[in-house]
Design a protein around this motif. Structure first.
Motif, mmCIF file in Angstrom:
data_model
loop_
_atom_site.group_PDB
_atom_site.id
_atom_site.type_symbol
_atom_site.label_atom_id
_atom_site.label_comp_id
_atom_site.label_asym_id
_atom_site.label_seq_id
_atom_site.Cartn_x
_atom_site.Cartn_y
_atom_site.Cartn_z
ATOM 1 N N ASP A 128 0.847 -1.190 0.000
ATOM 2 C CA ASP A 128 0.000 0.000 0.000
ATOM 3 C C ASP A 128 0.890 1.251 0.000
ATOM 4 O O ASP A 128 1.530 1.569 1.005
ATOM 5 C CB ASP A 128 -0.890 -0.040 1.261
ATOM 6 C CG ASP A 128 -1.758 1.207 1.388
ATOM 7 O OD1 ASP A 128 -1.565 2.146 0.600
ATOM 8 O OD2 ASP A 128 -2.609 1.227 2.298
ATOM 9 N N PRO A 129 0.958 1.965 -1.137
ATOM 10 C CA PRO A 129 1.871 3.103 -1.224
ATOM 11 C C PRO A 129 1.557 4.177 -0.173
ATOM 12 O O PRO A 129 2.469 4.804 0.358
ATOM 13 C CB PRO A 129 1.655 3.657 -2.632
ATOM 14 C CG PRO A 129 0.805 2.683 -3.340
ATOM 15 C CD PRO A 129 0.167 1.778 -2.347
ATOM 16 N N ALA A 154 3.359 6.866 4.917
ATOM 17 C CA ALA A 154 3.163 7.303 6.302
ATOM 18 C C ALA A 154 4.284 6.739 7.187
ATOM 19 O O ALA A 154 4.982 7.470 7.863
ATOM 20 C CB ALA A 154 1.808 6.832 6.811
ATOM 21 N N MET A 155 4.429 5.445 7.197
ATOM 22 C CA MET A 155 5.544 4.794 7.905
ATOM 23 C C MET A 155 5.824 3.469 7.225
ATOM 24 O O MET A 155 5.067 2.510 7.389
ATOM 25 C CB MET A 155 5.220 4.595 9.383
ATOM 26 C CG MET A 155 6.474 4.258 10.185
ATOM 27 S SD MET A 155 6.195 3.784 11.873
ATOM 28 C CE MET A 155 6.829 5.154 12.782
ATOM 29 N N GLY A 156 6.893 3.417 6.438
ATOM 30 C CA GLY A 156 7.223 2.209 5.668
ATOM 31 C C GLY A 156 7.476 1.028 6.590
ATOM 32 O O GLY A 156 7.737 1.210 7.777
ATOM 33 N N ALA A 212 9.532 -1.492 11.487
ATOM 34 C CA ALA A 212 10.336 -2.557 12.111
ATOM 35 C C ALA A 212 11.411 -1.954 13.008
ATOM 36 O O ALA A 212 11.719 -2.472 14.077
ATOM 37 C CB ALA A 212 10.975 -3.423 11.023
ATOM 38 N N LYS A 213 11.987 -0.830 12.580
ATOM 39 C CA LYS A 213 13.036 -0.174 13.368
ATOM 40 C C LYS A 213 12.441 0.580 14.543
ATOM 41 O O LYS A 213 13.055 0.731 15.587
ATOM 42 C CB LYS A 213 13.832 0.802 12.488
ATOM 43 C CG LYS A 213 14.769 0.113 11.531
ATOM 44 C CD LYS A 213 15.618 1.133 10.810
ATOM 45 C CE LYS A 213 16.581 0.445 9.859
ATOM 46 N NZ LYS A 213 17.050 1.331 8.799
ATOM 47 N N TRP A 214 11.226 1.082 14.338
ATOM 48 C CA TRP A 214 10.554 1.894 15.369
ATOM 49 C C TRP A 214 10.245 1.050 16.609
ATOM 50 O O TRP A 214 10.377 1.526 17.740
ATOM 51 C CB TRP A 214 9.256 2.448 14.750
ATOM 52 C CG TRP A 214 8.342 3.165 15.682
ATOM 53 C CD1 TRP A 214 8.370 4.494 16.020
ATOM 54 C CD2 TRP A 214 7.204 2.607 16.382
ATOM 55 N NE1 TRP A 214 7.353 4.777 16.882
ATOM 56 C CE2 TRP A 214 6.621 3.651 17.122
ATOM 57 C CE3 TRP A 214 6.638 1.330 16.451
ATOM 58 C CZ2 TRP A 214 5.494 3.464 17.927
ATOM 59 C CZ3 TRP A 214 5.514 1.126 17.250
ATOM 60 C CH2 TRP A 214 4.963 2.192 17.975
ATOM 61 N N ALA A 215 9.906 -0.216 16.381
ATOM 62 C CA ALA A 215 9.374 -1.048 17.470
ATOM 63 C C ALA A 215 10.410 -1.386 18.539
ATOM 64 O O ALA A 215 11.539 -1.746 18.233
ATOM 65 C CB ALA A 215 8.836 -2.353 16.884
ATOM 66 N N ASP A 216 9.982 -1.255 19.804
ATOM 67 C CA ASP A 216 10.779 -1.811 20.910
ATOM 68 C C ASP A 216 10.372 -3.262 21.155
ATOM 69 O O ASP A 216 11.132 -4.058 21.684
ATOM 70 C CB ASP A 216 10.517 -1.028 22.211
ATOM 71 C CG ASP A 216 11.032 0.395 22.132
ATOM 72 O OD1 ASP A 216 12.095 0.594 21.530
ATOM 73 O OD2 ASP A 216 10.368 1.307 22.672
ATOM 74 N N MET A 217 9.115 -3.558 20.819
ATOM 75 C CA MET A 217 8.591 -4.914 20.999
ATOM 76 C C MET A 217 7.583 -5.192 19.883
ATOM 77 O O MET A 217 6.867 -4.275 19.481
ATOM 78 C CB MET A 217 7.820 -5.036 22.330
ATOM 79 C CG MET A 217 8.612 -4.695 23.553
ATOM 80 S SD MET A 217 7.507 -4.431 24.969
ATOM 81 C CE MET A 217 7.934 -5.799 25.964
ATOM 82 N N VAL A 218 7.538 -6.444 19.430
ATOM 83 C CA VAL A 218 6.509 -6.840 18.458
ATOM 84 C C VAL A 218 5.699 -7.965 19.107
ATOM 85 O O VAL A 218 6.264 -8.984 19.510
ATOM 86 C CB VAL A 218 7.140 -7.332 17.135
ATOM 87 C CG1 VAL A 218 6.072 -7.834 16.175
ATOM 88 C CG2 VAL A 218 7.956 -6.221 16.481
ATOM 89 N N LEU A 231 2.755 -8.015 5.203
ATOM 90 C CA LEU A 231 3.398 -6.928 5.945
ATOM 91 C C LEU A 231 3.938 -7.406 7.303
ATOM 92 O O LEU A 231 5.071 -7.098 7.677
ATOM 93 C CB LEU A 231 2.382 -5.789 6.148
ATOM 94 C CG LEU A 231 2.852 -4.610 6.987
ATOM 95 C CD1 LEU A 231 4.074 -3.953 6.381
ATOM 96 C CD2 LEU A 231 1.740 -3.584 7.135
ATOM 97 N N LEU A 232 3.118 -8.194 8.015
ATOM 98 C CA LEU A 232 3.513 -8.590 9.371
ATOM 99 C C LEU A 232 4.735 -9.513 9.369
ATOM 100 O O LEU A 232 5.667 -9.325 10.156
ATOM 101 C CB LEU A 232 2.319 -9.257 10.082
ATOM 102 C CG LEU A 232 2.526 -9.571 11.561
ATOM 103 C CD1 LEU A 232 2.902 -8.323 12.349
ATOM 104 C CD2 LEU A 232 1.267 -10.206 12.159
#
Ligand code: PMT
Length: 402
Positions: free
Chosen positions: A65-66, A71-73, A78-84, A105-106
């Motif tokens: 989804d472009p 908004a947030m690639g 993936a880099k933003w997350a402290d935990m998934v 995506l996930l």
């Protein structure tokens, strides 16, 4: 405990998805920042609109989804997350995660993140019992470091009774909180780390340096900070962002780095010299730009030895910390690393093979550790993961020495 933590909540296609709404509410109440990622199948159970309202952020559903990528690639996420946290995690998703697929995506995000991944499996009891599902789970937990929040036993939506119901949102929330609490086990430790290259001036516009990016040292600083240690990071000429909860001191020359290192090392329990310090500097730095001359094709610079920062720290008569060095070698790795361990009076040395342009500025590394008594290989891995393993090794040896 979860205050300001950046948490990606992944939802896959299972009836338990409705319970994830409550989990997100608990996370939000604890002041965590939540971003929801859904697989296409999850949308059959809960709507992105509901999750957007609960999480307070746009919900990401598609890799292609472009608009969402703008908004947030997915790499950024993936880099933003402290935990998934994947709740519910279906048998299909668990299988895909195990083999490293990136077909939505996930799963792609899970491949791209260095944050810890938690799964809360939810499925029919027979599917859960099945040996392939158990093998997948064991592999994820034992080989890949994924944290599993065990499913519960009881009546299932399909009418069966057995193990496979997703853990209750409160249980998942508690699991995450406990993880963060125990992850803060180094609160009483102060660490000083040097990272990146030094720059030795020739004149106002030129310098001598090397290819170090600072990535290895910054990853170690991040790994210590995530476990609650107080971290001082003395950076050379590095253009990386400072990891969270790390105190950064910028320096350029070896002399400036040494000054800061000696000051901070004496207040530290552990000192790690990961910087690529220039062994020599120019004897007399020109005050004006050196001009090209017509009468000679050669130019001579006289170099003098720089102080050996780590050796000086390791020979401190008072307040000497536990000292960990690095050895960047292009040949005879073991021989040179062991001799540096002795000569510089180190407690541990981490040798890396930097021949053929490896390691410097790369995202991956492998290390051969040598202490006075033993040695151990940490195999090739992302520098962030490698740093986490290295922190464990350092702490083990540090505690043995106390
Ligand atoms: O920054 P990256 O791109 O991620 O790359 C990582 C790295 C290759 C820089 C890192 O893994 C590494 O090996 N760092 C040490 C590089 C180095 O200078 O190695 P060395 O073998 O020349 O030095 C041995 C030790 O003495 C090191 O701990 C070094 O920090 C220290 N030293 C060296 C010279 C000096 N004058 N003072 C020092 O303290």
């Amino acid at each position: 405990m979860l205050n300001a933590k950046k948490i990606v909540v992944g939802i896959t296609g299972g009836i338990a998805a409705y319970k994830t709404i409550l989990l997100i509410r608990l996370l939000k109440k604890a002041n965590a920042e939540v971003r929801v990622v859904m697989t296409p199948a999850a949308e059959a159970f809960v709507t992105p609109l509901t999750l957007q309202a609960i999480s307070g952020n746009a919900v990401a559903t598609s890799l292609l989804d472009p608009q969402a990528e703008l908004a947030m690639g997915h790499i950024e996420l993936a880099k933003w997350a402290d935990m998934v946290v994947i709740a519910p995690a279906t048998a299909d998703f668990i299988a895909r995660l195990r083999v490293g697929m990136g077909n939505d995506l996930l799963s792609t995000l899970c491949l791209a993140t260095s944050a810890p991944i938690f799964i809360a499996p939810a499925m029919n009891q027979q599917m859960y019992k099945r040996s392939i599902t158990q093998q997948n789970l064991q592999n994820l937990v034992n080989e890949q470091g994924v944290l599993c929040i065990e499913p519960e036993s009881g009546e299932q939506a399909c009418g069966d009774t057995g193990v496979g119901r997703m853990a209750e949102p409160e249980t998942i929330f508690e699991f995450l909180t406990d993880y963060v609490k125990t992850a803060q086990d180094l609160q009483n430790i102060t660490v000083t780390i040097t990272a990146g290259p030094t720059q030795e001036a020739i004149d106002p516009v030129r310098y001598i340096s090397n290819h170090s990016s600072g990535k290895m040292g910054f990853a170690i600083a991040k790994a210590f900070a995530e476990r609650g240690a107080k971290v001082n990071l003395i950076a050379g000429a590095v253009k990386l962002d400072t990891p969270q909860n790390v105190k950064r001191f910028d320096t350029l020359s070896a002399i400036a780095m040494e000054q800061k290192a000696l000051e901070l090392a004496q207040q530290s329990d552990i000192f790690i010299g990961c910087a690529a310090v220039a062994d020599y500097r120019v004897k007399e730095v020109a005050t004006q730009k050196i001009k090209k001359t017509d009468d000679s094709d050669e130019m001579t610079l006289t170099l003098v030895k720089n102080p050996d920062i780590i050796s000086n720290v390791a020979h401190l008569a008072q307040n000497r910390p536990f000292v960990v060095g690095f050895a960047a070698e292009t040949q005879d790795l073991q021989k040179y690393a062991k001799s540096k361990l002795q000569r510089k009076n180190l407690d541990l040395i981490c040798a890396n093979d930097v021949s053929n342009g490896q390691v410097f500025n790369s995202d991956q590394n492998c290390l051969h550790l040598f202490s006075q008594k033993s040695d151990k290989i940490l195999p090739l891995a992302d520098k962030s993961k490698l740093a986490q393993t290295l922190v464990n090794e350092i702490i083990k040896l540090y505690k043995e020495k106390q």
